[in-house]
Design a protein around this motif. Structure first.
Motif, PDB file in Angstrom:
ATOM      1  N   ALA A 162       0.804  -1.265  -0.018  1.00 38.64           N
ATOM      2  CA  ALA A 162      -0.176   0.077   0.095  1.00 38.64           C
ATOM      3  C   ALA A 162       1.070   1.295   0.168  1.00 38.64           C
ATOM      4  N   ASN A 163       1.804   1.032   0.636  1.00 36.58           N
ATOM      5  CA  ASN A 163       2.803   2.422   0.918  1.00 36.58           C
ATOM      6  C   ASN A 163       3.342   2.496  -0.363  1.00 36.58           C
ATOM      7  N   ALA A 164       4.018   1.409  -1.166  1.00 41.04           N
ATOM      8  CA  ALA A 164       4.712   1.743  -2.443  1.00 41.04           C
ATOM      9  C   ALA A 164       3.729   2.207  -3.314  1.00 41.04           C
ATOM     10  N   ALA A 165       2.359   1.637  -3.326  1.00 42.91           N
ATOM     11  CA  ALA A 165       1.460   1.791  -4.379  1.00 42.91           C
ATOM     12  C   ALA A 165       1.102   3.535  -4.149  1.00 42.91           C
ATOM     13  N   GLY A 166       1.151   3.882  -2.652  1.00 43.58           N
ATOM     14  CA  GLY A 166       0.628   5.307  -2.691  1.00 43.58           C
ATOM     15  C   GLY A 166       1.643   6.242  -3.131  1.00 43.58           C
ATOM     16  N   VAL A 167       3.063   5.873  -2.907  1.00 45.63           N
ATOM     17  CA  VAL A 167       4.205   6.767  -3.520  1.00 45.63           C
ATOM     18  C   VAL A 167       3.914   6.687  -5.071  1.00 45.63           C
ATOM     19  N   GLN A 168       3.685   5.628  -5.698  1.00 48.06           N
ATOM     20  CA  GLN A 168       3.556   5.770  -7.156  1.00 48.06           C
ATOM     21  C   GLN A 168       2.504   6.600  -7.612  1.00 48.06           C
ATOM     22  N   THR A 169       1.330   6.466  -7.018  1.00 45.56           N
ATOM     23  CA  THR A 169      -0.025   6.909  -7.306  1.00 45.56           C
ATOM     24  C   THR A 169       0.193   8.508  -7.052  1.00 45.56           C
ATOM     25  N   ALA A 170       0.737   8.909  -6.161  1.00 45.41           N
ATOM     26  CA  ALA A 170       0.952  10.544  -5.803  1.00 45.41           C
ATOM     27  C   ALA A 170       1.963  11.029  -7.009  1.00 45.41           C
ATOM     28  N   TRP A 171       3.019  10.409  -7.396  1.00 46.38           N
ATOM     29  CA  TRP A 171       3.751  10.664  -8.514  1.00 46.38           C
ATOM     30  C   TRP A 171       3.009  10.797  -9.896  1.00 46.38           C
ATOM     31  N   GLU A 172       1.964  10.011 -10.021  1.00 44.70           N
ATOM     32  CA  GLU A 172       1.535   9.755 -11.293  1.00 44.70           C
ATOM     33  C   GLU A 172       0.312  10.678 -11.307  1.00 44.70           C
ATOM     34  N   THR A 173       0.085  11.263 -10.237  1.00 43.56           N
ATOM     35  CA  THR A 173      -1.032  12.372 -10.336  1.00 43.56           C
ATOM     36  C   THR A 173      -0.820  13.788 -10.308  1.00 43.56           C
ATOM     37  N   PRO A 174      -0.804  14.330 -11.340  1.00 43.43           N
ATOM     38  CA  PRO A 174      -0.307  15.894 -11.561  1.00 43.43           C
ATOM     39  C   PRO A 174      -1.046  16.753 -10.484  1.00 43.43           C
ATOM     40  N   GLU A 175      -2.199  16.458 -10.149  1.00 41.76           N
ATOM     41  CA  GLU A 175      -3.103  17.333  -9.034  1.00 41.76           C
ATOM     42  C   GLU A 175      -2.384  17.416  -7.743  1.00 41.76           C
ATOM     43  N   VAL A 176      -1.814  16.165  -7.538  1.00 41.51           N
ATOM     44  CA  VAL A 176      -1.233  16.092  -6.131  1.00 41.51           C
ATOM     45  C   VAL A 176       0.036  16.872  -6.168  1.00 41.51           C
ATOM     46  N   LEU A 177       1.032  16.691  -7.251  1.00 37.94           N
ATOM     47  CA  LEU A 177       2.278  17.320  -7.058  1.00 37.94           C
ATOM     48  C   LEU A 177       2.019  18.947  -7.157  1.00 37.94           C
ATOM     49  N   ALA A 178       1.007  19.353  -8.063  1.00 38.68           N
ATOM     50  CA  ALA A 178       0.546  20.849  -8.047  1.00 38.68           C
ATOM     51  C   ALA A 178       0.194  21.556  -6.691  1.00 38.68           C
ATOM     52  N   GLU A 179      -0.343  20.629  -6.021  1.00 35.59           N
ATOM     53  CA  GLU A 179      -0.721  21.087  -4.737  1.00 35.59           C
ATOM     54  C   GLU A 179       0.570  21.422  -3.766  1.00 35.59           C
ATOM     55  N   PHE A 180       1.665  20.827  -3.882  1.00 33.84           N
ATOM     56  CA  PHE A 180       2.861  21.231  -3.316  1.00 33.84           C
ATOM     57  C   PHE A 180       3.549  22.210  -3.892  1.00 33.84           C
ATOM     58  N   GLU A 181       3.536  22.211  -5.191  1.00 37.66           N
ATOM     59  CA  GLU A 181       4.201  23.214  -5.978  1.00 37.66           C
ATOM     60  C   GLU A 181       3.527  24.711  -5.932  1.00 37.66           C
ATOM     61  N   ASP A 182       2.160  24.767  -5.763  1.00 36.19           N
ATOM     62  CA  ASP A 182       1.519  25.814  -5.573  1.00 36.19           C
ATOM     63  C   ASP A 182       1.954  26.473  -4.227  1.00 36.19           C
ATOM     64  N   LYS A 183       2.357  25.881  -3.394  1.00 34.59           N
ATOM     65  CA  LYS A 183       2.960  26.440  -1.899  1.00 34.59           C
ATOM     66  C   LYS A 183       4.413  26.585  -1.988  1.00 34.59           C
ATOM     67  N   ASP A 184       5.111  26.560  -3.384  1.00 36.92           N
ATOM     68  CA  ASP A 184       6.665  26.739  -3.391  1.00 36.92           C
ATOM     69  C   ASP A 184       7.286  25.622  -2.715  1.00 36.92           C
ATOM     70  N   LEU A 185       6.748  24.253  -2.497  1.00 35.12           N
ATOM     71  CA  LEU A 185       7.465  23.197  -2.103  1.00 35.12           C
ATOM     72  C   LEU A 185       7.692  22.286  -2.970  1.00 35.12           C
ATOM     73  N   VAL A 186       8.817  21.408  -2.828  1.00 32.83           N
ATOM     74  CA  VAL A 186       9.208  20.349  -3.813  1.00 32.83           C
ATOM     75  C   VAL A 186       9.070  19.137  -3.073  1.00 32.83           C
ATOM     76  N   PRO A 187       8.244  18.217  -3.837  1.00 33.45           N
ATOM     77  CA  PRO A 187       7.955  16.919  -3.125  1.00 33.45           C
ATOM     78  C   PRO A 187       8.842  15.994  -3.567  1.00 33.45           C
ATOM     79  N   LEU A 188       9.580  15.352  -2.380  1.00 32.81           N
ATOM     80  CA  LEU A 188      10.489  14.423  -2.488  1.00 32.81           C
ATOM     81  C   LEU A 188       9.993  12.896  -2.363  1.00 32.81           C
ATOM     82  N   ILE A 189       9.041  12.602  -1.576  1.00 31.01           N
ATOM     83  CA  ILE A 189       8.104  11.704  -1.557  1.00 31.01           C
ATOM     84  C   ILE A 189       6.944  12.140  -1.189  1.00 31.01           C
ATOM     85  N   PRO A 190       6.124  12.441  -2.257  1.00 30.97           N
ATOM     86  CA  PRO A 190       4.691  12.897  -2.243  1.00 30.97           C
ATOM     87  C   PRO A 190       3.551  12.334  -1.515  1.00 30.97           C
TER      88      PRO A 190
END
Length: 426
Positions: A162-190
């Protein structure tokens, strides 16, 4: 020392599965945003499988730097302390001492409510954050955390998958990454989903009737909805207040991860653990993110930090799953029980988890997240089995069969190579 290993040093079982896992990997990209294009970030990097001599050469002309890292642990003596200490060691050794990691315990610089701002303004450079605490600001992340409740639950194998799948799905979901980037944050493990949730109660609570009317402390609105669906009353209460509330009978149970409750001594007052198997409870998931200073580092330094995320993942899993075994032992020592929920309760949990997951994903406009997570979960379950991380017994006997020296470095390597490497700074 736990760190990314070269392909030559990696066990054949890991190398052989990379090609199949790569089919599930998401779109290519790299962390760092526009900062990686700046003059400050310029310079040559090194390959992820580079030797230490090659890394030393890439870093030779760079000035030493100190990074402030705020992990999840309250102190160096905490059960969660390896989440900070192992990452510090991995970064410092891989950088040949050019990067010093100053670990800040107990959210001493910024609370979870303030850590996003602290990262953006430079008070903290690296941190464990809890986006689940603010679902309105992180709706896509919250949808993924809620979808985690639809995956199977078991003491070891399912949590790893589940944890590995969560990491993968987060990287594959642009909307998740954008929520960090909108706050000027860099996701390392999203996303770090950590351990599955269990009930810890003053009296056993396994049947549908047992749930009716119980006062249960929850840590998220999604978990509260699931508790309500089972006929209990969710109570919003800060974790430090939970022990006393259980002691006084103000609440009947805590619903959450076992690791922090091991440290808090919860099983002295709530020694009866209830566990799910068909599905689980929506998790208050976290993430490892970097702030302004990271984006301004030379690319080789960014790579050193990013490569250490394999250690971050494997250490987190060693901590949270090892804590489950300690929780079972503590429950037994306090004359408690460790029992699965009755079949009808598990069926109700699974049915409502899917309904809640779909609704949350649609509201966040990420309707594909539940299916993406499910597919990733199935593939990572196969990988976990191939690596030999199957459950060797049931939850109630976890303290008897779980190895004290368990290591998930191979899984961290596989996750890095098949999912995270595409997002490595360059």
């Amino acid at each position: 020392m736990k760190r990314i290993r070269s392909a030559a040093a990696r066990p054949a079982t890991v190398t052989a599965m990379l090609a199949s896992l790569a089919l599930l990997a998401g779109c290519a990209g790299s962390v760092g945003g526009s900062g990686s294009d700046s003059e400050a970030s310029a310079g040559e990097g090194f390959a992820a499988d580079a030797s230490q001599d090659e890394i030393d050469e890439a870093l030779a002309d760079l000035d030493p730097v100190t990074l402030k890292f705020q992990p999840s642990a309250m102190s160096e003596k905490s059960i969660l302390a390896p989440n900070g200490l192992d990452v510090k060691k991995a970064i410092e050794e891989r950088s040949g001492g050019k990067i010093t990691v100053d670990v800040v315990w107990g959210q001493a610089i910024a609370s979870y409510d303030d850590v996003d701002d602290a990262l953006a303004d430079g008070r903290v450079d690296l941190a464990f954050t809890l986006p689940s605490y603010t679902p309105a600001e992180y709706p896509a992340f919250d949808a993924l955390g809620t979808a985690m409740s639809t995956l199977p639950s078991s003491p070891v194998a399912s949590d790893l998958a589940a944890n590995a799948a969560g990491v993968q799905t987060a990287w594959e979901t642009p909307e998740v990454l954008a929520e960090f980037e909108d706050k000027d944050l860099v996701p390392l493990i999203p996303m770090l989903a950590a351990g599955g949730y269990s009930t810890m109660c003053s009296e056993p609570m396994t049947s549908a009737d047992d749930w009716k009317g119980q006062q249960i402390r929850v840590g998220s609105s999604a978990a509260g909805k699931q508790v309500t669906d089972l006929g209990a009353t969710p109570v919003s209460l800060s974790f430090p207040e939970t022990y006393e509330a259980l002691q006084r009978g103000t609440v009947d149970c805590d619903l959450g991860q076992l690791a922090p409750n091991v440290e808090a001594g919860t099983f002295e007052v709530a020694p009866n653990i209830g566990v799910a198997s068909d599905a689980g409870i929506a998790r208050s998931a976290g993430a490892i993110v970097a702030g302004r200073k990271y984006s301004e580092l030379p690319v080789a330094y960014q790579q050193v930090v990013f490569d250490a995320m394999s250690t971050t993942f494997s250490t987190m899993m060693e901590v949270v799953i090892g804590a489950k075994a300690q929780a079972v032992e503590q429950a037994k020592d306090n004359d408690g029980s460790v029992e699965p929920f009755d079949d009808d309760v598990q069926k109700q949990i699974a049915t409502y988890a899917k309904t809640l997951s779909d609704k949350t994903a649609q509201k966040a406009d990420v309707a594909d997240v539940p299916s993406t997570l499910s597919s990733a979960g199935e593939e990572w379950q196969k990988t976990v089995t191939d690596l030999g991380f199957d459950d060797k017994g049931d939850f109630a006997s976890l303290d008897e069969w779980y190895p004290e020296d368990a290591s998930y470095d191979d899984l961290g390597d596989a996750l890095f190579d098949t999912v995270m490497a595409e997002h490595r700074p360059e």
